[in-house]
Design an enzyme around this catalytic site. Structure first.
Site, PDB file in Angstrom:
ATOM      1  N   TYR A 134     -34.661   1.960  63.075  1.00 13.51           N
ATOM      2  CA  TYR A 134     -34.826   0.509  64.597  1.00 13.51           C
ATOM      3  C   TYR A 134     -36.395   1.556  64.766  1.00 13.51           C
ATOM      4  CZ  TYR A 134     -31.293  -2.752  64.339  1.00 13.51           C
ATOM      5  OH  TYR A 134     -30.212  -3.558  63.925  1.00 13.51           O
TER       6      TYR A 134
ATOM      7  N   TYR B  35     -27.268   1.604  58.082  1.00 11.65           N
ATOM      8  CA  TYR B  35     -27.369   2.861  59.188  1.00 11.65           C
ATOM      9  C   TYR B  35     -25.420   2.871  59.973  1.00 11.65           C
ATOM     10  CZ  TYR B  35     -27.774  -0.608  62.871  1.00 11.65           C
ATOM     11  OH  TYR B  35     -27.954  -2.237  63.680  1.00 11.65           O
TER      12      TYR B  35
ATOM     13  N   ARG C 229     -23.390   0.057  59.550  1.00 13.84           N
ATOM     14  CA  ARG C 229     -23.655  -1.621  59.524  1.00 13.84           C
ATOM     15  C   ARG C 229     -24.043  -2.325  58.032  1.00 13.84           C
ATOM     16  NH1 ARG C 229     -24.292  -5.346  63.408  1.00 13.84           N
ATOM     17  NH2 ARG C 229     -22.999  -6.386  62.037  1.00 13.84           N
TER      18      ARG C 229
ATOM     19  N   HIS D 186     -28.943  -6.268  58.087  1.00 10.69           N
ATOM     20  CA  HIS D 186     -28.224  -7.485  58.575  1.00 10.69           C
ATOM     21  C   HIS D 186     -29.835  -7.332  58.987  1.00 10.69           C
ATOM     22  CE1 HIS D 186     -27.184  -4.333  61.655  1.00 10.69           C
ATOM     23  NE2 HIS D 186     -28.131  -5.450  62.483  1.00 10.69           N
TER      24      HIS D 186
ATOM     25  N   HIS E  88     -31.119  -9.859  62.682  1.00  2.00           N
ATOM     26  CA  HIS E  88     -30.969 -10.529  64.094  1.00  2.00           C
ATOM     27  C   HIS E  88     -31.698 -11.755  63.998  1.00  2.00           C
ATOM     28  CE1 HIS E  88     -28.401  -6.654  65.786  1.00  2.00           C
ATOM     29  NE2 HIS E  88     -29.164  -6.311  64.540  1.00  2.00           N
TER      30      HIS E  88
END
Lengths: 173, 235
Positions: B105, B144, B154, B157, B159
């Site tokens: 991120y 990640y 995770r 995905h 959000h």
């Protein structure tokens, strides 16, 4: 007919969509009684929740081009948030009951798989005594978790505790 | 414009995660222990904010920044936003955020040792059309590691945040990708008790959305809570 999509946590990286000016609901030039709402969010160990998104929504004053009636603010390392908005007035409730002035709050954070919903009421409002939602809470101490303290002429403060002693009353809506 | 004030129907059992989910460690000190207070829907819960593209500019392409292409597998995501009665939710805002193709991120809190991409920030915003359809362009986010448990990763995905047209319709969720082996190990995905509700969080590969020689297409629909037939007594 299908059921609503499942919620998932907002996670720790939601700030990618954050715009800090959303914490000022008067930024489009709304006229009225300008107030400041401050608060903190703490967890079951009384530690600050420093990665939350706090959202507020009020049904008074009405939404208009100059007043979005919705705001979002991050919590800082101390778990604190701060909004500038307009003081809400009473709104209709079930039956003939008037609801006391209030602000709806959603708390979204890592570790919350669903957002938590609560309300902020204002200290010393006469309508608090007969408010149809506050009246559902029999325990005085529990009820007081929803009442913001007046800490300055134009500022109210609410501490939100997610868990433990003096846990805030959260609502299923 | 008519503002709807009918209360929303109750949430269906099993369709939503439990806030107390021990396999997801961050829930431990953050889930309330007292039962939630069930309150009647009033004008506060039945109405909600309205966002317009005029004030909240759309960001429909996450894959390009300053005219430069982000690294990764380009994707088109398209779908519909409807309520539980199947009614389209027109002109509603959808917020989008995600990791880059390497699983990082662009956020100071993300310390994963994977490269940032100067051409990818990872935030988007789109609005549904009159029939509830939305679409955006992005790159497929990478998986990640996180520290929930030993060797935790995770799944890929994206959000999402949706508002609908009532405060009680607020939805924060994540979209997953088909065939991801990490789904069976992910406590956040697995927190949804009902299998069908859980599997609806997985997008479908869609050749009709896929753009030849340009981008893979995925279909992902949202269902927001539906309203009761009768309006509020006095709103």
């Amino acid at each position: 007919m299908s059921t609503a999509t499942a919620n998932q946590t907002i996670g720790p990286y939601w700030h990618l969509i954050e715009d800090p000016i959303w914490a000022d609901l008067t930024r489009f030039g709304a006229q009225g009684e300008r107030i400041v709402l401050t608060g903190t969010v703490t967890d079951g160990a009384a530690a600050p929740v420093s990665d939350a998104a706090i959202e507020i929504w009020q049904s008074s004053p009405e939404v208009s081009d100059s007043f979005p009636a919705f705001g979002r603010c991050r919590t800082d390392p101390a778990g604190s948030f701060r909004f500038v908005t307009l003081k809400p007035g009473p709104v209709p409730g079930p039956g003939n009951a008037q609801q006391a002035p209030h602000v709806a709050i959603t708390i979204l954070a890592r570790g919350l798989l669903n957002g938590l919903t609560t309300r902020l009421y204002f200290q010393d409002e006469l309508l608090n005594e007969t408010d149809p939602v506050l009246s559902l809470i029999e325990n005085e101490a529990r009820r007081s978790t929803l009442i913001a303290r007046k800490v300055a002429l134009d500022t109210w403060h609410l501490d939100i505790r997610l868990q433990g002693d003096a846990e805030t009353v959260f609502m299923e809506i | 414009m008519t503002i709807e004030t009918a209360p929303f129907r109750p949430v269906t059992d099993g369709s939503q995660p439990a806030n107390n989910t021990p396999s997801y460690g961050s829930t431990l000190l953050r889930h309330p222990k007292q039962a939630a207070l069930r309150i009647p829907h009033t004008i506060t819960e039945a109405t909600g904010p309205a966002f317009t593209a005029a004030r909240f500019a759309a960001i429909p392409d996450l894959s390009v920044m300053n005219g430069r292409q982000a690294q990764g597998e380009r994707i088109i995501v398209r779908g519909r936003v409807v309520d539980e009665s199947g009614r389209a939710i027109p002109h509603t805002m959808i917020e989008i955020w995600q990791a880059n193709a390497a699983g990082r991120y662009d956020h100071p809190g993300d310390q994963h040792d994977a490269p940032l991409d100067p051409n990818f920030h990872g935030n988007g915003r789109v609005f549904t059309d009159a029939e509830g359809w939305y679409q955006f362009i992005s790159i497929k986010p990478g998986a990640y590691p996180w520290r929930d448990h030993y060797n935790a990763w995770r799944p890929n995905h994206i959000h999402y945040s949706l508002f609908g047209d009532g405060f009680a319709q607020r939805l924060i969720t994540q979209m997953y990708f088909p065939g991801d082996p990490l789904l069976a190990l992910d406590p956040i995905y697995l927190s949804v008790p009902d299998t069908a509700a859980r599997e609806r969080l997985i997008a479908t590969f869609d050749l009709d959305i896929t753009s030849p020689e340009w981008a893979l297409g995925y279909r992902f629909d949202f269902v927001l809570r539906g309203r009761n037939a009768t309006p509020l007594e006095s709103a």
